[in-house]
Each structure stands twice: as C-alpha cells, then as structure tokens.
Design a protein around this motif. Structure first.
Motif, PDB file in Angstrom:
ATOM      1  N   GLY A 353      50.276  46.171 -29.551  1.00 18.89           N
ATOM      2  CA  GLY A 353      50.804  44.830 -29.408  1.00 18.89           C
ATOM      3  C   GLY A 353      52.307  44.755 -29.240  1.00 18.89           C
ATOM      4  O   GLY A 353      52.871  43.660 -29.170  1.00 18.89           O
ATOM      5  N   THR A 354      52.971  45.898 -29.131  1.00 16.93           N
ATOM      6  CA  THR A 354      54.413  45.918 -28.922  1.00 16.93           C
ATOM      7  C   THR A 354      54.749  45.551 -27.481  1.00 16.93           C
ATOM      8  O   THR A 354      54.194  46.138 -26.547  1.00 16.93           O
ATOM      9  N   LEU A 355      55.652  44.595 -27.321  1.00 14.99           N
ATOM     10  CA  LEU A 355      56.151  44.275 -25.994  1.00 14.99           C
ATOM     11  C   LEU A 355      57.220  45.294 -25.623  1.00 14.99           C
ATOM     12  O   LEU A 355      58.116  45.576 -26.421  1.00 14.99           O
ATOM     13  N   VAL A 356      57.118  45.856 -24.435  1.00 15.36           N
ATOM     14  CA  VAL A 356      58.132  46.798 -23.972  1.00 15.36           C
ATOM     15  C   VAL A 356      59.292  45.979 -23.414  1.00 15.36           C
ATOM     16  O   VAL A 356      59.162  45.302 -22.390  1.00 15.36           O
ATOM     17  N   HIS A 357      60.431  46.024 -24.097  1.00 14.08           N
ATOM     18  CA  HIS A 357      61.570  45.203 -23.693  1.00 14.08           C
ATOM     19  C   HIS A 357      62.443  45.882 -22.647  1.00 14.08           C
ATOM     20  O   HIS A 357      62.976  45.225 -21.759  1.00 14.08           O
ATOM     21  N   ASP A 358      62.600  47.192 -22.754  1.00 14.32           N
ATOM     22  CA  ASP A 358      63.528  47.893 -21.866  1.00 14.32           C
ATOM     23  C   ASP A 358      62.816  48.358 -20.595  1.00 14.32           C
ATOM     24  O   ASP A 358      61.581  48.389 -20.528  1.00 14.32           O
ATOM     25  N   PHE A 359      63.613  48.718 -19.576  1.00 11.14           N
ATOM     26  CA  PHE A 359      63.033  49.408 -18.434  1.00 11.14           C
ATOM     27  C   PHE A 359      62.373  50.683 -18.945  1.00 11.14           C
ATOM     28  O   PHE A 359      62.880  51.347 -19.848  1.00 11.14           O
ATOM     29  N   LEU A 360      61.241  51.031 -18.356  1.00  3.82           N
ATOM     30  CA  LEU A 360      60.505  52.207 -18.817  1.00  3.82           C
ATOM     31  C   LEU A 360      60.043  53.036 -17.634  1.00  3.82           C
ATOM     32  O   LEU A 360      59.356  52.535 -16.746  1.00  3.82           O
TER      33      LEU A 360
END
Length: 394
Positions: A353-360
């Motif tokens: 459920g973690t939103l990926v905030h950074d570019f990945l």
C-alpha cells in the motif's frame, strides 16, 4: 540489430532517445510507440507547468532532476522556437494549518536550492487582487509550456540524428538474453543490444513482460480539469496552487494559465477504471479488474477513505469541486467551470500500500525500466533521459 530500442513515445521516452543519440552519435536506435502519435497520454494531458522543484524530498531524484529539468526545458524551447512563459507561481495558505505547512515547505525549498519568497496577506493581495489567503509562497521560476510541442521537437532531433520512430505498434513480448533484447508484437519483431522502457500507464505490464521482479502496480488516477471562459482568462496572472498535503502525491486543485492564453482549474484525483480512457465513466474491464483486485490499492483506499470520498463527491457534484477553488479564489462561480478533457496519472503503488513518490527505475543486464515517472516528469524529462542513458552505459 539495433544498438538501442526505446519503448514509449511520451516525453520521457523521446527525450531518452534524443539523449542516447547525442551521447552516441551514429548509433542505430529504434523508438516504438503503441499510439498513432507521440505524447498522447500523460505528456498531452497535464497543466503544462514547468515546475521549479519546490515540493520534493531533498536528495530525491525528483528534487535533483526537476530543478535541472526546468532550466533545460527552457533552454531547449528557446533553441527550437517553442513558446513558453515564466509567469511564476503562488502557493496560497488559506488557514493556520496550511500556513504551518507553508513554512515547512519554504524551508524545504531553501534546502532544494529553489528561489522562493514568503509573502504575507497584504503582499499576496497586492500581487493577485482576486486571490485570498493568510499568506503565500512565491516561486518566480515556474513557467508554462506545451509539452507536446517539446516532444515533437525532440522527435525531430531523433530523426535528424538517424533514429527511427515507429508508431501504432504495441509490444506484447520482451525477451532478454545474454547478448540482446528482442521486442515483438503483432506488427513485427526487433532486436537491440540495449532496451529502455518508458511505458507510463503501462509501465508495470511491460516490466512483467520482461521478467522484472517488482511488486508494484500502476494505479490510474483521473485528474479532471475545467476550462474558464475566455473573458475570465485574466482572472489571475500567475499559477495559483494550494499548499499541498505532504501525505498525498497530488498537488491539489490549482488555477493554471496556459501557453495558448487560456486558464484552467484542476485537477482533482479520483480512481480511474481505464488506464487510457479519458471520458468520464470510462471502464476497461482488464484495468478495473487489476486495480480493484490489487491488495496494494485496498490498503491505499483504506488509509485515505475521507480523501477518496471527497474527491469522488467533487467529481460527481460541481459544487464540491468549486468549493475547493473558492477557498483561494472566492469569486469563481459554477458558470465559470467549462468542460475540459481529463488527464490520467500513472501512480505506482506497492503491494503493502505504499505510494511510490519518487521517480523509480529498475535495471536488468541489458535494459532500464522506468516504473514511476509522474509529475514533474515532463519538466524533468531531459535530465531523466541523461540519467537513464548513463545507467544504460554503466
């Protein structure tokens, strides 16, 4: 066999092709795009803002690349006669809680090296008489542009350098071996020594095709916009943003002058049930099944029930949407909100459920996959592309 293959014709994919050919003159490069034109999804459905880099976690890719990207975007546009305007941005606090967050954001902007001014109410009203608040941050470097025009100019440079761009071609298989990567679909098959995948709304699916071991899933969020009438286009002269909630990946409903002389308001953020369906109520059964059956989305929804319900209400009822805008621009009326095509944000969400905030980005031996590149990816496209090219050559 090609030296390089790029999948994805949004601004990040085309910029990557441009950077690769600039880094390796004479290389053989193929760019493949599923749509019949370049930049038709996130690139062509945004506010057209050249972001400054004020928001992002210090040291993150977004913080590092957005500031560089803003400058490079302006330089590229000037060199290619693409209109842009540095109009500045005001982030407006409307109550004491937002004012406290505003001060924290000011401190972050200083850490990120972004020029910013802290304004009181009187100075805010002096600069924008129709905007109200208890204070504001002014970011003078923020601008506006048409990112589809930037993408088209980048594509011209790719073709001039010998690159090939193939449109209307979906990739349905990716096979990486020790000495090459083969990509194929109904239209044909191609081999390349190196592959870059800039899949945007389809990034997770393309990664799975390539056997990339990742637990994330792209969850599409619709951003619904309105266009103000032409006689209201001078309502404000700078971009007007709310103070963002640090717990959410979205910047809130803002007033945005556009490079063609218009003024838009939006976007909100509601769950999309079609990754590429821009009409309200669009449903793609595969897309809906994947997101509604994904544990990561269930956890995001459970943690943001109140926010989700508010966004859904505002999507259905214009009155709620208008209330968001009138917090900082009280003279707006329902008659001012004219229809405009929505955008869809490709938000990467992990299984927990973690939103990926950074570019990945994710690497394999012969490929780089861009798994998360939402806003400010358009602003940051040129330095993202340079970063990808360097990784590919490492």
């Amino acid at each position: 066999m090609h030296d390089y293959c790029v999948i994805g014709g949004g601004i990040v994919g085309v910029a990557t092709a441009y950077r690769l050919l600039d880094r390796h003159p004479g290389a053989s490069l193929l760019l493949v795009e599923k749509a019949d034109a370049l930049g038709v999804h996130q690139t062509g459905h945004n506010s057209g803002v050249i972001h400054s880099g004020i928001y992002y976690e210090p040291g993150s890719l977004k913080a590092r690349l957005c500031r560089a990207g803003a400058q490079q975007t302006k330089e590229f546009a000037a060199a290619h006669d693409i209109p842009f305007r540095v109009c500045g941005k005001l982030l407006v606090a409307t109550d004491s809680a937002e004012h406290a967050r505003m001060v924290t954001l000011y401190e972050r902007s200083v850490t990120n090296g972004v020029e910013v001014e802290l304004l009181d109410t009187a100075e805010l009203v002096r600069r924008e008489p129709r905007v109200t608040g208890v204070g504001a941050l002014y970011v003078p470097s923020t601008g506006i542009i048409d990112y589809q025009r930037v993408t088209a100019a980048l594509a011209d440079e790719v073709r001039a350098a010998g690159g090939e761009i193939v449109l209307g071609t979906e990739i349905t298989a990716i096979d990486e071996t020790a000495d090459a990567v083969t990509v194929s679909g109904p239209s044909g098959s191609w081999r390349a020594a190196r592959l870059v995948v800039c899949g945007g709304l389809q990034a997770d699916r393309l990664a799975r095709l390539a056997g990339v071991d990742t637990d994330l899933r792209i969850v599409p969020f619709r951003g619904e916009y309105y266009q103000l009438p032409p006689d209201r286009s001078d309502l404000v002269h700078t971009l007007i943003y709310p103070i963002p909630d640090p717990e959410l990946p979205f910047l809130g409903v803002h007033l945005s002058p556009t490079i063609d002389g218009g003024l838009t308001v939006g976007p909100n953020a509601v769950l999309g049930l079609s990754r590429e369906g821009y009409r309200k109520g669009s449903v793609d059964l595969r897309d809906a099944r994947e997101v509604l059956g994904y544990r990561g989305f269930h956890r995001v929804a459970a943690a943001n029930v109140r926010t989700g319900l508010r966004e859904m209400r505002n999507s259905v009822f214009k009155r709620g949407y208008l209330a968001e805008c009138r917090r900082y621009c009280p003279e707006l009326t329902r008659q001012d909100l004219l229809p405009r095509e929505a955008g869809i944000r490709a938000q990467a969400v992990r299984w927990d459920g973690t939103l990926v905030h950074d570019f990945l980005l994710e690497r394999t031996a012969r490929s780089v996959h861009v798994l998360n590149a939402p806003s400010p990816a358009a602003t940051s496209a040129l330095p993202i592309a340079a970063h990808i090219a360097a990784q590919l050559d490492a």
